[in-house]
Enzyme design. Structure first.
Site, PDB file in Angstrom:
ATOM      1  N   LYS A 240       3.890   3.015   1.585  1.00 55.68           N
ATOM      2  CA  LYS A 240       5.310   2.666   1.418  1.00 55.68           C
ATOM      3  C   LYS A 240       5.484   1.500   0.437  1.00 55.68           C
ATOM      4  O   LYS A 240       6.245   1.597  -0.521  1.00 55.68           O
ATOM      5  CB  LYS A 240       5.932   2.281   2.779  1.00 55.68           C
ATOM      6  CG  LYS A 240       5.873   3.395   3.829  1.00 55.68           C
ATOM      7  CD  LYS A 240       6.540   3.001   5.132  1.00 55.68           C
ATOM      8  CE  LYS A 240       5.796   1.927   5.920  1.00 55.68           C
ATOM      9  NZ  LYS A 240       4.463   2.336   6.428  1.00 55.68           N
TER      10      LYS A 240
ATOM     11  N   ARG B  71      12.837   2.600  12.718  1.00 55.55           N
ATOM     12  CA  ARG B  71      11.664   3.213  13.356  1.00 55.55           C
ATOM     13  C   ARG B  71      11.983   3.697  14.758  1.00 55.55           C
ATOM     14  O   ARG B  71      11.074   4.004  15.524  1.00 55.55           O
ATOM     15  CB  ARG B  71      10.511   2.215  13.435  1.00 55.55           C
ATOM     16  CG  ARG B  71       9.980   1.865  12.073  1.00 55.55           C
ATOM     17  CD  ARG B  71       8.641   1.170  12.140  1.00 55.55           C
ATOM     18  NE  ARG B  71       8.487   0.421  10.911  1.00 55.55           N
ATOM     19  CZ  ARG B  71       7.333   0.119  10.359  1.00 55.55           C
ATOM     20  NH1 ARG B  71       6.204   0.478  10.930  1.00 55.55           N
ATOM     21  NH2 ARG B  71       7.282  -0.560   9.243  1.00 55.55           N
TER      22      ARG B  71
ATOM     23  N   ARG C 226      -7.202  -3.012   2.261  1.00 54.50           N
ATOM     24  CA  ARG C 226      -6.002  -3.582   1.635  1.00 54.50           C
ATOM     25  C   ARG C 226      -6.142  -5.094   1.466  1.00 54.50           C
ATOM     26  O   ARG C 226      -6.620  -5.796   2.343  1.00 54.50           O
ATOM     27  CB  ARG C 226      -4.760  -3.298   2.470  1.00 54.50           C
ATOM     28  CG  ARG C 226      -3.558  -4.145   1.983  1.00 54.50           C
ATOM     29  CD  ARG C 226      -2.243  -3.693   2.471  1.00 54.50           C
ATOM     30  NE  ARG C 226      -2.230  -3.498   3.897  1.00 54.50           N
ATOM     31  CZ  ARG C 226      -1.245  -2.867   4.527  1.00 54.50           C
ATOM     32  NH1 ARG C 226      -0.241  -2.381   3.846  1.00 54.50           N
ATOM     33  NH2 ARG C 226      -1.295  -2.722   5.828  1.00 54.50           N
TER      34      ARG C 226
ATOM     35  N   ARG D  71      -3.909  -9.148   5.740  1.00 52.03           N
ATOM     36  CA  ARG D  71      -2.881  -9.281   6.790  1.00 52.03           C
ATOM     37  C   ARG D  71      -3.517  -9.409   8.166  1.00 52.03           C
ATOM     38  O   ARG D  71      -4.530  -8.775   8.432  1.00 52.03           O
ATOM     39  CB  ARG D  71      -1.975  -8.052   6.757  1.00 52.03           C
ATOM     40  CG  ARG D  71      -0.577  -8.394   6.293  1.00 52.03           C
ATOM     41  CD  ARG D  71       0.211  -7.179   5.973  1.00 52.03           C
ATOM     42  NE  ARG D  71       0.423  -6.312   7.136  1.00 52.03           N
ATOM     43  CZ  ARG D  71       1.132  -5.201   7.086  1.00 52.03           C
ATOM     44  NH1 ARG D  71       1.682  -4.828   5.942  1.00 52.03           N
ATOM     45  NH2 ARG D  71       1.299  -4.455   8.155  1.00 52.03           N
TER      46      ARG D  71
ATOM     47  N   ARG E 210      -0.934   0.563  15.801  1.00 54.45           N
ATOM     48  CA  ARG E 210       0.272   0.785  14.977  1.00 54.45           C
ATOM     49  C   ARG E 210       0.534   2.276  14.793  1.00 54.45           C
ATOM     50  O   ARG E 210       1.680   2.731  14.817  1.00 54.45           O
ATOM     51  CB  ARG E 210       0.113   0.091  13.619  1.00 54.45           C
ATOM     52  CG  ARG E 210       0.358  -1.414  13.687  1.00 54.45           C
ATOM     53  CD  ARG E 210      -0.413  -2.194  12.636  1.00 54.45           C
ATOM     54  NE  ARG E 210      -0.084  -1.854  11.272  1.00 54.45           N
ATOM     55  CZ  ARG E 210      -0.858  -2.168  10.219  1.00 54.45           C
ATOM     56  NH1 ARG E 210      -1.979  -2.846  10.393  1.00 54.45           N
ATOM     57  NH2 ARG E 210      -0.489  -1.832   8.999  1.00 54.45           N
TER      58      ARG E 210
HETATM   59  P1  AP5 Z   1       0.622   0.120   1.361  1.00 51.76           P
HETATM   60  O1  AP5 Z   1       1.466   0.538   0.215  1.00 51.76           O
HETATM   61  O2  AP5 Z   1       0.447  -1.333   1.621  1.00 51.76           O
HETATM   62  O3  AP5 Z   1       1.068   0.901   2.698  1.00 51.76           O
HETATM   63  P2  AP5 Z   1       2.335   0.723   3.650  1.00 51.76           P
HETATM   64  O4  AP5 Z   1       2.789   2.083   4.038  1.00 51.76           O
HETATM   65  O5  AP5 Z   1       3.330  -0.200   3.027  1.00 51.76           O
HETATM   66  O6  AP5 Z   1       1.594   0.074   4.898  1.00 51.76           O
HETATM   67  P3  AP5 Z   1       1.980  -1.032   5.950  1.00 51.76           P
HETATM   68  O7  AP5 Z   1       0.702  -1.352   6.671  1.00 51.76           O
HETATM   69  O8  AP5 Z   1       2.705  -2.161   5.323  1.00 51.76           O
HETATM   70  O9  AP5 Z   1       2.908  -0.259   6.933  1.00 51.76           O
HETATM   71  P4  AP5 Z   1       3.196  -0.633   8.396  1.00 51.76           P
HETATM   72  O10 AP5 Z   1       4.332   0.241   8.701  1.00 51.76           O
HETATM   73  O11 AP5 Z   1       2.030  -0.541   9.299  1.00 51.76           O
HETATM   74  O12 AP5 Z   1       3.499  -2.209   8.327  1.00 51.76           O
HETATM   75  P5  AP5 Z   1       4.850  -3.035   8.215  1.00 51.76           P
HETATM   76  O13 AP5 Z   1       4.557  -4.259   7.460  1.00 51.76           O
HETATM   77  O14 AP5 Z   1       5.966  -2.192   7.791  1.00 51.76           O
HETATM   78  O15 AP5 Z   1      -0.827   0.803   1.147  1.00 51.76           O
HETATM   79  C1  AP5 Z   1      -1.898   0.546   2.020  1.00 51.76           C
HETATM   80  C2  AP5 Z   1      -3.208   0.413   1.232  1.00 51.76           C
HETATM   81  O16 AP5 Z   1      -3.523   1.677   0.627  1.00 51.76           O
HETATM   82  C3  AP5 Z   1      -3.138  -0.598   0.077  1.00 51.76           C
HETATM   83  O17 AP5 Z   1      -4.360  -1.268  -0.036  1.00 51.76           O
HETATM   84  C4  AP5 Z   1      -2.875   0.276  -1.169  1.00 51.76           C
HETATM   85  O18 AP5 Z   1      -3.420  -0.314  -2.356  1.00 51.76           O
HETATM   86  C5  AP5 Z   1      -3.584   1.562  -0.793  1.00 51.76           C
HETATM   87  N1  AP5 Z   1      -2.897   2.738  -1.337  1.00 51.76           N
HETATM   88  C6  AP5 Z   1      -1.562   2.978  -1.378  1.00 51.76           C
HETATM   89  N2  AP5 Z   1      -1.302   4.176  -1.938  1.00 51.76           N
HETATM   90  C7  AP5 Z   1      -2.523   4.723  -2.227  1.00 51.76           C
HETATM   91  C8  AP5 Z   1      -2.920   5.983  -2.813  1.00 51.76           C
HETATM   92  N3  AP5 Z   1      -2.001   6.900  -3.183  1.00 51.76           N
HETATM   93  N4  AP5 Z   1      -4.251   6.228  -2.946  1.00 51.76           N
HETATM   94  C9  AP5 Z   1      -5.185   5.292  -2.539  1.00 51.76           C
HETATM   95  N5  AP5 Z   1      -4.850   4.088  -1.997  1.00 51.76           N
HETATM   96  C10 AP5 Z   1      -3.534   3.811  -1.842  1.00 51.76           C
HETATM   97  O19 AP5 Z   1       5.070  -3.417   9.766  1.00 51.76           O
HETATM   98  C11 AP5 Z   1       4.203  -4.307  10.422  1.00 51.76           C
HETATM   99  C12 AP5 Z   1       4.635  -4.519  11.857  1.00 51.76           C
HETATM  100  O20 AP5 Z   1       5.952  -5.081  11.886  1.00 51.76           O
HETATM  101  C13 AP5 Z   1       4.743  -3.258  12.724  1.00 51.76           C
HETATM  102  O21 AP5 Z   1       3.495  -2.921  13.302  1.00 51.76           O
HETATM  103  C14 AP5 Z   1       5.773  -3.697  13.771  1.00 51.76           C
HETATM  104  O22 AP5 Z   1       5.174  -4.496  14.763  1.00 51.76           O
HETATM  105  C15 AP5 Z   1       6.719  -4.558  12.958  1.00 51.76           C
HETATM  106  N6  AP5 Z   1       7.832  -3.757  12.419  1.00 51.76           N
HETATM  107  C16 AP5 Z   1       8.005  -3.343  11.128  1.00 51.76           C
HETATM  108  N7  AP5 Z   1       9.123  -2.592  11.008  1.00 51.76           N
HETATM  109  C17 AP5 Z   1       9.667  -2.523  12.245  1.00 51.76           C
HETATM  110  C18 AP5 Z   1      10.820  -1.862  12.783  1.00 51.76           C
HETATM  111  N8  AP5 Z   1      11.641  -1.124  12.018  1.00 51.76           N
HETATM  112  N9  AP5 Z   1      11.070  -2.027  14.104  1.00 51.76           N
HETATM  113  C19 AP5 Z   1      10.281  -2.764  14.895  1.00 51.76           C
HETATM  114  N10 AP5 Z   1       9.166  -3.389  14.454  1.00 51.76           N
HETATM  115  C20 AP5 Z   1       8.863  -3.270  13.150  1.00 51.76           C
END
Ligand code: AP5
Length: 218
Positions: free
Chosen positions: A18, A90, A125, A154, A165
């Site tokens: 994402k 979510r 990552r 992270r 997660r």
């Molecule tokens: P990256 O682009 O960083 O992936 P991402 O989908 O953004 O992953 P996140 O870990 O940020 O998602 P998440 O939903 O777990 O965390 P969030 O911060 O939203 O890519 C990942 C890796 O892969 C990178 O190293 C990249 O270089 C590599 N990559 C990318 N594309 C690639 C490709 N095509 N090929 C190869 N490699 C690739 O949420 C964190 C926490 O916050 C949650 O667990 C929850 O506790 C809380 N939270 C967040 N949103 C909510 C909500 N709406 N409600 C309640 N709690 C919430």
């Protein structure tokens, strides 16, 4: 003539790409990127009580309670005309509150990546604290030695935590999808980031065209 603002939601499992795709989308389409995870991490860095509470849930890979997050997202969206909303909603309660506040998305992008790939993406990552850019030790290497030396990880990027997660994601994804069925585009996310962006770019180009047509035929 001013182009109509786009309102996009991007969703997918942890590490489905994402954040990476949001960098590419904002570069080309100039949208404001609003990430629920980034808002929460900024709150943690502030050292507030909400940040401290949110971190407890994030450590367990669970959803942060609506009382903390809903208002933060509402405030961030209210300042913008067009937006690219990442990792939100979510749950159906979050989706309903968006509707209640009058935030209506044009498109819901779902990144689909097989589970066995996600763990490797999370563990490799790294983040640049200076630019906010996302890297990977195998798939997306830093451009210079200087950047490589300052990369950080992270707190929730361990194998154990990404599995939690992922469980949370799997428990909630169907509810959210059912609310956006009419505007959902599913993207194959297990190819290079350029190829993933190619698919998204196509969907956004089409959306921009449709908006032009409907605004010239009111
Ligand atoms: P990256 O682009 O960083 O992936 P991402 O989908 O953004 O992953 P996140 O870990 O940020 O998602 P998440 O939903 O777990 O965390 P969030 O911060 O939203 O890519 C990942 C890796 O892969 C990178 O190293 C990249 O270089 C590599 N990559 C990318 N594309 C690639 C490709 N095509 N090929 C190869 N490699 C690739 O949420 C964190 C926490 O916050 C949650 O667990 C929850 O506790 C809380 N939270 C967040 N949103 C909510 C909500 N709406 N409600 C309640 N709690 C919430």
């Amino acid at each position: 003539e001013e182009a109509e603002p786009l309102r996009i939601i991007i969703s997918g499992a942890p590490a489905s790409g994402k954040g990476t795709q949001c960098e590419l989308i904002t570069q080309k389409y100039g949208l404001v990127h609003i990430s629920a995870g980034d808002l929460l991490r900024a709150e943690i860095d502030l050292g507030s009580e909400n940040g401290r509470l949110a971190k407890e849930y994030m450590e367990r890979g669970e959803l942060v309670p609506d009382e903390i997050l809903v208002k933060m997202v509402k405030e961030a969206l209210s300042k913008q005309n067009g937006w690219l909303l990442d990792g939100y909603p979510r749950s159906s309660s979050q989706a309903k509150s968006l509707e209640r506040f009058g935030f209506k998305p044009d498109l819901f992008i779902l990144l689909e990546v097989p589970e066995e790939i996600l763990v490797e993406r999370v563990i490799g990552r790294r983040l640049d604290p200076v630019t906010g850019k996302i890297y990977h030790l195998k798939y997306s290497l830093p451009e210079t030695q200087e950047i490589a030396a300052r990369l950080t990880q992270r707190f929730d990027d361990t194998e154990e935590k990404v599995k939690l997660r992922l469980k949370t994601h799997n428990r909630n994804v169907r509810d959210v999808l059912s609310m956006y069925r009419d505007i959902t585009v599913k993207i194959k996310g297990d190819c290079s980031k350029e190829e993933v962006f190619g698919q998204i770019d196509k969907a956004l180009t089409k959306l921009v065209q449709q908006k032009k047509i409907s605004s010239s035929n009111p």
